[in-house]
Design a protein around this motif. Structure first.
Motif, PDB file in Angstrom:
ATOM      1  N   UNK A 240       0.419   0.991   0.428  1.00  0.00           N
ATOM      2  CA  UNK A 240      -0.141   2.334   0.431  1.00  0.00           C
ATOM      3  C   UNK A 240      -0.009   2.992  -0.940  1.00  0.00           C
ATOM      4  N   UNK A 241       1.104   2.715  -1.636  1.00  0.00           N
ATOM      5  CA  UNK A 241       1.267   3.263  -2.995  1.00  0.00           C
ATOM      6  C   UNK A 241       0.228   2.672  -3.944  1.00  0.00           C
ATOM      7  N   UNK A 242      -0.101   1.407  -3.749  1.00  0.00           N
ATOM      8  CA  UNK A 242      -1.130   0.779  -4.588  1.00  0.00           C
ATOM      9  C   UNK A 242      -2.492   1.435  -4.334  1.00  0.00           C
ATOM     10  N   UNK A 243      -2.836   1.641  -3.066  1.00  0.00           N
ATOM     11  CA  UNK A 243      -4.101   2.290  -2.738  1.00  0.00           C
ATOM     12  C   UNK A 243      -4.179   3.690  -3.343  1.00  0.00           C
ATOM     13  N   UNK A 244      -3.076   4.418  -3.270  1.00  0.00           N
ATOM     14  CA  UNK A 244      -3.060   5.787  -3.796  1.00  0.00           C
ATOM     15  C   UNK A 244      -3.326   5.798  -5.296  1.00  0.00           C
ATOM     16  N   UNK A 245      -2.652   4.900  -6.013  1.00  0.00           N
ATOM     17  CA  UNK A 245      -2.851   4.881  -7.473  1.00  0.00           C
ATOM     18  C   UNK A 245      -4.242   4.379  -7.848  1.00  0.00           C
ATOM     19  N   UNK A 246      -4.797   3.432  -7.060  1.00  0.00           N
ATOM     20  CA  UNK A 246      -6.157   2.966  -7.338  1.00  0.00           C
ATOM     21  C   UNK A 246      -7.172   4.097  -7.187  1.00  0.00           C
ATOM     22  N   UNK A 247      -7.081   4.820  -6.100  1.00  0.00           N
ATOM     23  CA  UNK A 247      -8.010   5.918  -5.859  1.00  0.00           C
ATOM     24  C   UNK A 247      -7.821   7.042  -6.881  1.00  0.00           C
ATOM     25  N   UNK A 248      -6.600   7.305  -7.254  1.00  0.00           N
ATOM     26  CA  UNK A 248      -6.334   8.329  -8.261  1.00  0.00           C
ATOM     27  C   UNK A 248      -6.938   7.930  -9.603  1.00  0.00           C
ATOM     28  N   UNK A 249      -6.830   6.643  -9.928  1.00  0.00           N
ATOM     29  CA  UNK A 249      -7.386   6.163 -11.198  1.00  0.00           C
ATOM     30  C   UNK A 249      -8.904   6.262 -11.204  1.00  0.00           C
TER      31      UNK A 249
ATOM     32  N   UNK B 185       2.048   0.143 -10.327  1.00  0.00           N
ATOM     33  CA  UNK B 185       2.134   0.035  -8.869  1.00  0.00           C
ATOM     34  C   UNK B 185       1.795  -1.380  -8.410  1.00  0.00           C
ATOM     35  N   UNK B 186       0.770  -1.995  -9.023  1.00  0.00           N
ATOM     36  CA  UNK B 186       0.402  -3.354  -8.632  1.00  0.00           C
ATOM     37  C   UNK B 186       1.512  -4.348  -8.960  1.00  0.00           C
ATOM     38  N   UNK B 187       2.186  -4.162 -10.098  1.00  0.00           N
ATOM     39  CA  UNK B 187       3.295  -5.056 -10.442  1.00  0.00           C
ATOM     40  C   UNK B 187       4.471  -4.858  -9.479  1.00  0.00           C
ATOM     41  N   UNK B 188       4.777  -3.608  -9.153  1.00  0.00           N
ATOM     42  CA  UNK B 188       5.877  -3.340  -8.224  1.00  0.00           C
ATOM     43  C   UNK B 188       5.560  -3.862  -6.829  1.00  0.00           C
ATOM     44  N   UNK B 189       4.286  -3.739  -6.425  1.00  0.00           N
ATOM     45  CA  UNK B 189       3.906  -4.268  -5.110  1.00  0.00           C
ATOM     46  C   UNK B 189       4.025  -5.778  -5.087  1.00  0.00           C
ATOM     47  N   UNK B 190       3.613  -6.410  -6.207  1.00  0.00           N
ATOM     48  CA  UNK B 190       3.736  -7.864  -6.269  1.00  0.00           C
ATOM     49  C   UNK B 190       5.183  -8.323  -6.221  1.00  0.00           C
ATOM     50  N   UNK B 191       6.097  -7.442  -6.691  1.00  0.00           N
ATOM     51  CA  UNK B 191       7.534  -7.782  -6.662  1.00  0.00           C
ATOM     52  C   UNK B 191       8.176  -7.370  -5.346  1.00  0.00           C
ATOM     53  N   UNK B 192       7.381  -6.759  -4.454  1.00  0.00           N
ATOM     54  CA  UNK B 192       7.917  -6.359  -3.165  1.00  0.00           C
ATOM     55  C   UNK B 192       8.747  -5.106  -3.207  1.00  0.00           C
ATOM     56  N   UNK B 193       8.617  -4.296  -4.233  1.00  0.00           N
ATOM     57  CA  UNK B 193       9.448  -3.103  -4.357  1.00  0.00           C
ATOM     58  C   UNK B 193       8.808  -1.856  -3.753  1.00  0.00           C
ATOM     59  N   UNK B 194       7.492  -1.851  -3.565  1.00  0.00           N
ATOM     60  CA  UNK B 194       6.808  -0.706  -2.951  1.00  0.00           C
ATOM     61  C   UNK B 194       5.799  -1.228  -1.946  1.00  0.00           C
ATOM     62  N   UNK B 195       5.285  -0.330  -1.088  1.00  0.00           N
ATOM     63  CA  UNK B 195       4.295  -0.716  -0.099  1.00  0.00           C
ATOM     64  C   UNK B 195       2.887  -0.673  -0.660  1.00  0.00           C
TER      65      UNK B 195
END
Length: 507
Positions: free
Chosen positions: A443-452, A431-441
């Protein structure tokens, strides 16, 4: 006069001899252990244990904490066994019960005391029929009085009242030994649980620190993207809030770690904070021991609460005999030798002699049912103790079965949570790589961080639960008390220094 005295002494001696010949007539029930039918095996056991497995398990359970392969835990256990105050208190209670046993035994022996009296006495002359005493005529109401002598009494334990009392006190002494073993088991369980909880909390703190670094990296990335014109202030605020939340969640873990180190110090018998610096050094969780091979008989043989309940039943059985003995005659031999006179030189004359040597017997005739009621009460207490013993055995087997079930279930649970934690970390990185590439928002990064974070914490707690399962099983099996001797600590008072007679006479 001399012949009469000799005849009386011979008659008394014959009576005493006849009584002594009957001293084996101990009344009341003799203790018989309550035999319970044990199952052939535990329902939650992995398989039927072989003889070699049982022998190995018995050896391992002597020092079960060593099976976690953690040198720090081994050192803490050694300190706790030598320094724990609850354990020392339990040891002193053993010594006290041993002394009370000796006190009960003393009733078998003659009780002898010496006495002396020296002083003046005056008698009223205003009483009718004033007796004329030798050497003290009516016009001399005052006199000097000197006396010395010995008073003795000896109860002949014909029907076993004393014997049953000593037997009951023996069982109380045995209970104090088992009580100390129970304290030892509870202390070892608490120490091991606090220690593995400390290591699990340190693991959670490490996870929190790792997630704080991840949240900081996410904030830095969000700021960089904002500078580059890709991000926005909402994402920056979300990233900052996540970092603050992760940092705040770390503080209660630090508090818990300090509290656990303080609890461990108290178990070691030292001031809280003594080993805090040493224990706060991060160390991974101990390894989980292998599942111990067990037989139902191990529980009966090792559990102090079962052994204590059995000894309590034996004590109450003996007390039935004490109650029954009250229905039978009681024989006592009193002896007194008390010369008395008004002048020192007269004390040793034949006329000053005064002595008594008797055989006394008392027989209970009518007491309104008191002794019968006491017997019924003692019988009921003995039966209650037998039933309590059986209930204690059932509870012990339940604890073992529960601990075995938790061991097996948590093993699979731990494996699944470990897989979830690994998958969550992989999803977060992607998710962090996709966010850095501008492919996701963001919010998806926050969700995966909290899930982890949640998955990693759950895995840490599952690992802790596996270790607790092992501790609970060893405790339920009654392991760990063998080979730990009682510490004989006493106050610095020498009996011999208190009384010169104590050096020569058993008092």
């Amino acid at each position: 006069m001399r012949i009469m005295t000799s005849t009386r002494l011979r008659r008394t001696g014959l009576m005493l001899g006849a009584v002594l010949m009957l001293t084996d007539c101990t009344v009341g029930p003799n203790y018989q252990p309550d035999r319970m039918t044990l199952p052939s095996g535990f329902t939650e056991a992995e398989h039927d244990a072989t003889a070699d497995e049982i022998a190995r398990a018995n050896h391992e359970m002597t020092q079960w904490w060593a099976e976690f392969h953690d040198p720090m835990l081994n050192a803490l256990v050694a300190k706790a066994i030598s320094g724990n105050y609850d354990l020392q208190v339990a040891g002193q209670r053993i010594l006290a019960e041993r002394a009370l046993h000796d006190e009960a035994v003393s009733a078998w022996y003659p009780q002898i005391d010496a006495n002396t009296t020296n002083g003046d006495a005056r008698y009223s002359i205003n009483v009718d029929n004033w007796p004329i005493r030798p050497g003290n005529p009516q016009n001399r109401p005052g006199s000097s009085y000197l006396s010395y002598g010995v008073e003795a009494t000896w109860e002949i334990d014909l029907f076993g009242r004393i014997r049953r009392s000593v037997e009951a006190q023996d069982r109380v002494f045995d209970q104090s030994i088992e009580s100390r073993r129970a304290v030892l088991l509870a202390m070892l369980s608490e120490l091991a649980t606090d220690y593995v909880t400390l290591r699990a909390t340190q693991l959670q703190l490490k996870i929190a620190n790792d997630n704080i670094r991840v949240a900081q990296d996410a904030l830095d990335l969000t700021n960089r993207l904002y500078v580059e014109g890709v991000g926005n202030t909402l994402q920056i605020a979300q990233a900052q809030a996540e970092l603050d939340s992760q940092t705040a969640a770390r503080e209660p873990l630090k508090t818990h770690i300090s509290q656990l180190t303080h609890a461990i110090d108290v178990l070691l018998g030292q001031m809280p904070g003594t080993t805090e610096a040493q224990l706060k050094v991060y160390q991974d969780l101990p390894s989980v021991p292998g599942f111990p091979a067990t037989l139902p008989s191990i529980v009966i043989a090792n559990r102090p609460d079962i052994r204590m309940a059995e000894r309590h039943y034996a004590e109450d059985t003996a007390r039935v005999g004490v109650a029954v003995a009250q229905l039978y005659p009681n024989f006592v031999i009193p002896l007194s030798f008390n010369p008395n006179a008004s002048a020192m030189y007269q004390l040793f004359e034949a006329g000053a002699l005064s002595w008594k040597f008797l055989m006394m017997a008392s027989v209970p005739l009518m007491h309104g049912g008191k002794y019968t009621a006491q017997i019924h009460a003692a019988q009921a207490m003995a039966e209650a103790s037998r039933l309590t013993y059986r209930q204690t055995v059932l509870k012990a087997f339940k604890e073992v079965e529960d601990a075995m079930a938790a061991w097996h279930d948590d093993e699979e649970h731990n494996a699944l949570l470990h897989r979830a934690a690994v998958d969550s970390a992989t999803a977060r990185d992607r998710a962090e790589r996709l966010y850095g590439a501008g492919l996701i928002g963001f919010l998806d990064v926050l969700t995966t961080q909290r899930s982890t974070l949640n998955a990693q914490n759950l895995e840490a707690l599952a690992r802790l639960e596996r270790l607790r399962d092992a501790i609970d099983l060893y405790t339920a099996l009654g392991a760990g008390w063998r080979g730990v001797a009682v510490t004989n600590t006493t106050l610095p008072v020498s009996l011999e220094s208190q009384n010169v007679l104590a050096r020569a006479i058993r008092q």
